[in-house]
Write a protein that holds these residues in place. Structure first.
Motif, PDB file in Angstrom:
ATOM      1  N   TRP A  27       0.830   6.670  -6.053  1.00 44.08           N
ATOM      2  CA  TRP A  27       0.353   7.033  -7.381  1.00 44.08           C
ATOM      3  C   TRP A  27       1.465   5.748  -8.272  1.00 44.08           C
ATOM      4  N   GLU A  28       1.053   5.446  -9.568  1.00 44.81           N
ATOM      5  CA  GLU A  28       2.104   4.518 -10.391  1.00 44.81           C
ATOM      6  C   GLU A  28       1.641   5.296 -11.486  1.00 44.81           C
ATOM      7  N   SER A  29       2.960   6.099 -12.077  1.00 47.49           N
ATOM      8  CA  SER A  29       2.633   6.825 -12.983  1.00 47.49           C
ATOM      9  C   SER A  29       3.756   6.122 -14.673  1.00 47.49           C
ATOM     10  N   VAL A  30       2.306   5.234 -15.637  1.00 44.47           N
ATOM     11  CA  VAL A  30       3.299   5.021 -16.476  1.00 44.47           C
ATOM     12  C   VAL A  30       3.973   5.737 -17.530  1.00 44.47           C
ATOM     13  N   SER A  31       2.901   6.981 -17.999  1.00 45.82           N
ATOM     14  CA  SER A  31       3.301   8.207 -18.775  1.00 45.82           C
ATOM     15  C   SER A  31       4.550   8.830 -18.204  1.00 45.82           C
ATOM     16  N   THR A  32       4.687   8.795 -17.227  1.00 48.03           N
ATOM     17  CA  THR A  32       5.944   9.593 -16.816  1.00 48.03           C
ATOM     18  C   THR A  32       6.453   8.737 -16.604  1.00 48.03           C
ATOM     19  N   ASP A  33       7.111   6.853 -16.483  1.00 50.66           N
ATOM     20  CA  ASP A  33       7.607   5.896 -15.755  1.00 50.66           C
ATOM     21  C   ASP A  33       8.371   6.382 -14.128  1.00 50.66           C
ATOM     22  N   GLU A  34       7.050   6.811 -13.123  1.00 44.89           N
ATOM     23  CA  GLU A  34       7.762   6.637 -11.861  1.00 44.89           C
ATOM     24  C   GLU A  34       6.532   6.215 -10.821  1.00 44.89           C
ATOM     25  N   ILE A  35       6.915   5.957  -9.970  1.00 44.01           N
ATOM     26  CA  ILE A  35       6.353   5.738  -9.062  1.00 44.01           C
ATOM     27  C   ILE A  35       6.140   7.349  -7.991  1.00 44.01           C
ATOM     28  N   VAL A  36       4.980   8.003  -7.113  1.00 42.49           N
ATOM     29  CA  VAL A  36       5.125   9.339  -6.361  1.00 42.49           C
ATOM     30  C   VAL A  36       4.927   8.613  -4.980  1.00 42.49           C
ATOM     31  N   PHE A  37       5.820   8.931  -4.178  1.00 44.12           N
ATOM     32  CA  PHE A  37       4.976   8.099  -2.251  1.00 44.12           C
ATOM     33  C   PHE A  37       4.817   9.990  -1.999  1.00 44.12           C
ATOM     34  N   VAL A  38       3.956   9.920  -1.153  1.00 42.52           N
ATOM     35  CA  VAL A  38       4.114  11.418   0.331  1.00 42.52           C
ATOM     36  C   VAL A  38       2.945  11.030   1.479  1.00 42.52           C
ATOM     37  N   ASP A  39       3.837  10.903   2.205  1.00 42.29           N
ATOM     38  CA  ASP A  39       3.987  11.212   3.883  1.00 42.29           C
ATOM     39  C   ASP A  39       3.733  12.142   4.529  1.00 42.29           C
ATOM     40  N   ILE A  40       2.682  12.100   5.086  1.00 42.60           N
ATOM     41  CA  ILE A  40       2.108  13.833   6.054  1.00 42.60           C
ATOM     42  C   ILE A  40       1.960  13.596   7.362  1.00 42.60           C
ATOM     43  N   HIS A  41       2.781  13.816   7.736  1.00 46.29           N
ATOM     44  CA  HIS A  41       2.885  13.497   9.054  1.00 46.29           C
ATOM     45  C   HIS A  41       2.845  14.677  10.431  1.00 46.29           C
ATOM     46  N   ASN A  42       1.312  14.861  10.758  1.00 46.61           N
ATOM     47  CA  ASN A  42       1.256  16.534  11.922  1.00 46.61           C
ATOM     48  C   ASN A  42       0.750  15.645  13.130  1.00 46.61           C
TER      49      ASN A  42
ATOM     50  N   LEU B 204       9.384 -14.719  -1.702  1.00 44.16           N
ATOM     51  CA  LEU B 204       9.453 -13.650  -2.887  1.00 44.16           C
ATOM     52  C   LEU B 204       8.424 -15.203  -3.622  1.00 44.16           C
ATOM     53  N   GLU B 205       8.301 -16.259  -2.851  1.00 42.23           N
ATOM     54  CA  GLU B 205       7.547 -17.226  -3.368  1.00 42.23           C
ATOM     55  C   GLU B 205       6.043 -16.689  -3.658  1.00 42.23           C
ATOM     56  N   GLU B 206       5.466 -15.551  -2.186  1.00 41.42           N
ATOM     57  CA  GLU B 206       4.167 -15.648  -2.257  1.00 41.42           C
ATOM     58  C   GLU B 206       3.797 -13.979  -2.773  1.00 41.42           C
ATOM     59  N   ASN B 207       4.694 -13.868  -3.336  1.00 41.62           N
ATOM     60  CA  ASN B 207       4.782 -12.243  -4.666  1.00 41.62           C
ATOM     61  C   ASN B 207       5.674 -12.219  -4.649  1.00 41.62           C
ATOM     62  N   PRO B 208       5.868 -12.976  -5.409  1.00 47.33           N
ATOM     63  CA  PRO B 208       7.702 -12.238  -7.225  1.00 47.33           C
ATOM     64  C   PRO B 208       8.059 -10.924  -7.511  1.00 47.33           C
ATOM     65  N   ASN B 209       7.395  -9.609  -7.072  1.00 53.84           N
ATOM     66  CA  ASN B 209       7.207  -8.375  -7.065  1.00 53.84           C
ATOM     67  C   ASN B 209       7.648  -8.127  -5.751  1.00 53.84           C
ATOM     68  N   ALA B 210       8.081  -8.835  -4.852  1.00 56.58           N
ATOM     69  CA  ALA B 210       7.917  -8.286  -3.769  1.00 56.58           C
ATOM     70  C   ALA B 210       8.894  -6.752  -3.236  1.00 56.58           C
ATOM     71  N   PHE B 211      10.563  -7.175  -4.261  1.00 59.05           N
ATOM     72  CA  PHE B 211      11.225  -6.008  -3.897  1.00 59.05           C
ATOM     73  C   PHE B 211      11.360  -5.237  -4.847  1.00 59.05           C
ATOM     74  N   ASN B 212      10.545  -5.277  -5.579  1.00 61.61           N
ATOM     75  CA  ASN B 212       9.430  -4.063  -6.600  1.00 61.61           C
ATOM     76  C   ASN B 212       9.742  -3.248  -5.267  1.00 61.61           C
ATOM     77  N   ILE B 213       9.970  -1.922  -6.100  1.00 58.30           N
ATOM     78  CA  ILE B 213       9.391  -0.052  -5.430  1.00 58.30           C
ATOM     79  C   ILE B 213       8.234  -0.113  -5.265  1.00 58.30           C
ATOM     80  N   LEU B 214       7.373  -0.641  -5.840  1.00 59.02           N
ATOM     81  CA  LEU B 214       6.111  -0.052  -5.965  1.00 59.02           C
ATOM     82  C   LEU B 214       5.123  -0.931  -4.668  1.00 59.02           C
ATOM     83  N   GLU B 215       5.630  -1.966  -4.544  1.00 58.44           N
ATOM     84  CA  GLU B 215       5.441  -3.206  -4.005  1.00 58.44           C
ATOM     85  C   GLU B 215       6.017  -3.003  -2.310  1.00 58.44           C
ATOM     86  N   VAL B 216       7.321  -2.253  -2.169  1.00 61.76           N
ATOM     87  CA  VAL B 216       8.036  -2.107  -1.157  1.00 61.76           C
ATOM     88  C   VAL B 216       6.707  -0.789  -0.254  1.00 61.76           C
ATOM     89  N   LEU B 217       6.713   0.177  -1.600  1.00 63.27           N
ATOM     90  CA  LEU B 217       5.757   1.435  -0.764  1.00 63.27           C
ATOM     91  C   LEU B 217       4.075   0.906  -0.173  1.00 63.27           C
TER      92      LEU B 217
END
Length: 218
Positions: free
Chosen positions: A142-157, A200-213
């Motif tokens: 999730w990207e939440s603009v209102s709370t200014d945060e990124i949420v990532f959930v990974d569940i492995h069974n 970075l030429e291919e994706n200027p936002n490559a190291f943004n936390i959202l893009e990484v996740l």
């Protein structure tokens, strides 16, 4: 006298339960040191590459109405424990950037996931895979603009066999990451500078936390 001791004990237990720190209310960029006690140790977080403090003493924390427990499952060869990590900008300033909660209890994981889904709504990214049996591997972003945060959930069974009893059981690991939106990660110095430049030429936002996740999704 015994009744007095019992009342004092109950009172202390109630105080302890009611004094859980609510992770949902901690503000970003504030000094986090008041929550870091001797149970924490320094750690480099694998998912976010952030400096962090990690502890298995998660019972001191909650998220909204979700209260967390200390939990450890031990096999002869494997030890799995709930843990919490606080992300910081540095070990000098200790500005809070978010947290990761690892949960090894399937019911508690589902309870927290349901809370997250109700709060943030439809995820930006979603992956669900049904493996052997009725258990799912799941990932959500999730990207939440209102709370200014990124949420990532990974569940492995995972299907496991107890090394002593030879009994089969389901091991469920859930990683919940809630981190400040807009963070730019620093590439490892071991990376080839030319490769970084090309990326970075291919994706200027490559190291943004959202893009990484996003890279965790197939």
């Amino acid at each position: 006298m015994k009744q007095l001791i019992l009342l004092v004990t109950i009172s202390l237990l109630m105080t302890s339960c009611n004094s859980q720190t609510d992770l949902e209310t901690i503000k970003y960029n504030r000094d986090i040191t008041e929550y870091i006690d001797d149970s924490f140790s320094k750690d480099n977080n694998i998912i976010t590459s952030q400096k962090a403090y990690i502890s298995e003493d998660v019972q001191k924390f909650k998220y909204g109405s979700i209260k967390f427990n200390n939990y450890t499952h031990t096999d002869d060869l494997i030890k799995d424990s709930n843990s919490i990590s606080f992300f910081v900008d540095s070990y000098d300033k200790n500005k809070y950037l978010g947290f990761q909660l690892d949960i090894w209890e399937m019911e508690k994981s589902n309870e927290f996931l349901n809370y997250i889904m109700k709060k943030y709504g439809k995820p930006l990214k979603k992956y669900e895979h049904k493996g052997k049996g009725d258990y799912l591997d799941k990932k959500y972003l999730w990207e939440s603009v209102s709370t200014d945060e990124i949420v990532f959930v990974d569940i492995h069974n995972e299907n496991r066999i107890n090394s002593s009893t030879k009994e089969k059981y389901i091991s469920s690991q859930s990683e919940f990451v809630i981190i400040k939106r807009g963070l730019i990660l620093k590439p490892s110095e071991e990376n080839n500078p030319e490769n970084i430049k090309k990326l970075l030429e291919e994706n200027p936002n490559a190291f943004n936390i959202l893009e990484v996740l996003k890279n965790y999704f197939y």
